[in-house]
Design an enzyme around this catalytic site. Structure first.
Site, PDB file in Angstrom:
ATOM      1  N   ASN A  88       5.444   4.441   9.282  1.00 35.38           N
ATOM      2  CA  ASN A  88       6.113   3.215   9.727  1.00 35.38           C
ATOM      3  C   ASN A  88       5.854   2.062   8.760  1.00 35.38           C
ATOM      4  O   ASN A  88       6.625   1.098   8.712  1.00 35.38           O
ATOM      5  CB  ASN A  88       5.635   2.783  11.115  1.00 35.38           C
ATOM      6  CG  ASN A  88       6.302   3.531  12.245  1.00 35.38           C
ATOM      7  OD1 ASN A  88       5.670   4.330  12.920  1.00 35.38           O
ATOM      8  ND2 ASN A  88       7.578   3.276  12.449  1.00 35.38           N
ATOM      9  N   SER A  89       4.762   2.134   8.017  1.00 37.29           N
ATOM     10  CA  SER A  89       4.383   1.032   7.131  1.00 37.29           C
ATOM     11  C   SER A  89       5.522   0.641   6.202  1.00 37.29           C
ATOM     12  O   SER A  89       6.188   1.493   5.624  1.00 37.29           O
ATOM     13  CB  SER A  89       3.167   1.415   6.294  1.00 37.29           C
ATOM     14  OG  SER A  89       2.023   1.497   7.086  1.00 37.29           O
ATOM     15  N   HIS A 110       0.821  -1.223   0.000  1.00 34.03           N
ATOM     16  CA  HIS A 110       0.000   0.000   0.000  1.00 34.03           C
ATOM     17  C   HIS A 110       0.851   1.267   0.000  1.00 34.03           C
ATOM     18  O   HIS A 110       0.350   2.343  -0.300  1.00 34.03           O
ATOM     19  CB  HIS A 110      -0.979  -0.004   1.176  1.00 34.03           C
ATOM     20  CG  HIS A 110      -0.366   0.242   2.515  1.00 34.03           C
ATOM     21  ND1 HIS A 110       0.090  -0.768   3.335  1.00 34.03           N
ATOM     22  CD2 HIS A 110      -0.146   1.404   3.191  1.00 34.03           C
ATOM     23  CE1 HIS A 110       0.556  -0.240   4.461  1.00 34.03           C
ATOM     24  NE2 HIS A 110       0.434   1.068   4.397  1.00 34.03           N
ATOM     25  N   ASP A 132      -0.163  -7.445   1.145  1.00 36.33           N
ATOM     26  CA  ASP A 132       0.432  -6.153   1.505  1.00 36.33           C
ATOM     27  C   ASP A 132       1.958  -6.223   1.485  1.00 36.33           C
ATOM     28  O   ASP A 132       2.635  -5.749   2.400  1.00 36.33           O
ATOM     29  CB  ASP A 132      -0.060  -5.651   2.860  1.00 36.33           C
ATOM     30  CG  ASP A 132       0.214  -4.152   3.045  1.00 36.33           C
ATOM     31  OD1 ASP A 132       0.384  -3.454   2.029  1.00 36.33           O
ATOM     32  OD2 ASP A 132       0.290  -3.686   4.199  1.00 36.33           O
TER      33      ASP A 132
END
Length: 198
Positions: A162-163, A56, A86
């Site tokens: 942080n993703s 994402h 993801d």
């Protein structure tokens, strides 16, 4: 552990353009135009020119570059992506001359209660370390739109940016990739989730 781990973590600066209709100031006529928006995420080096991150973060981007801790900026492209897991694989234009990839651990050996830490870019503040524990484990299908992945739940402070960043065990091995948070406020409420590395 932070000093030895941060060098192979990257901030992924990406620009995504979207088509919108805007009224012309003079005529009022609607015209199509493109708006570019920058959004930062995190990732980490798993081979000489390969970065692992969250899908994402890089899905549909127009421009992408990886920024290393030493300031080196390397253009990159997405070569593989699975939104249902993801996960995305990003290829650097060239190898960083001084950085070695991170070591991947065995997430099956990680247990609820184990100490962990993460490095990422919450709210675009680069190379920020947060720590916590594994609060829970969730099987595939727990998150309907990311049905292919198993997750660690953690109380480590995770926020937008942080993703895609690594979750480390206390040996400095990567055992997960930060994916999403559950929050009513939009910020950290100690409910973070990471895709397990296995």
């Amino acid at each position: 552990l932070y000093e030895q781990s941060r060098s192979a973590v990257v901030i992924l600066e990406n620009i995504k353009s979207s088509k919108v209709k805007k009224a012309d100031k003079e005529t009022g006529e609607l015209k199509e135009t493109f708006i570019s928006k920058r959004r930062d995420g995190s990732g980490f080096l798993i081979a000489d020119t390969l970065i692992l991150t969250s899908a994402h973060i890089v899905h549909g981007v127009d421009e992408l570059q990886a920024v290393f801790y030493d300031g080196e900026k390397i253009p990159a492209i997405v070569i593989s992506s699975d939104v249902n897991a993801d996960l995305s694989l990003v290829k650097l234009a060239y190898k960083h001359p001084r950085i070695e990839p991170l070591i991947l651990g065995d997430s099956d050996k990680s247990r609820v209660g184990d100490d962990i830490f993460t490095i990422g870019a919450p709210y675009s503040i680069p190379f920020t370390l947060t720590r916590g524990i594994i609060s829970g484990r969730h099987e595939k299908g727990y998150q309907a739109d990311i049905a292919k992945s198993e997750f660690f739940q953690t109380d480590a402070a995770l926020n937008p940016g942080n993703s895609g960043g690594p979750v480390f065990n206390m040996k400095g091995e990567v055992i997960g990739i930060v994916s999403f948070i559950k929050s009513k406020s939009g910020g950290n409420e100690n409910l973070g989730f990471a895709v397990t590395i296995n």
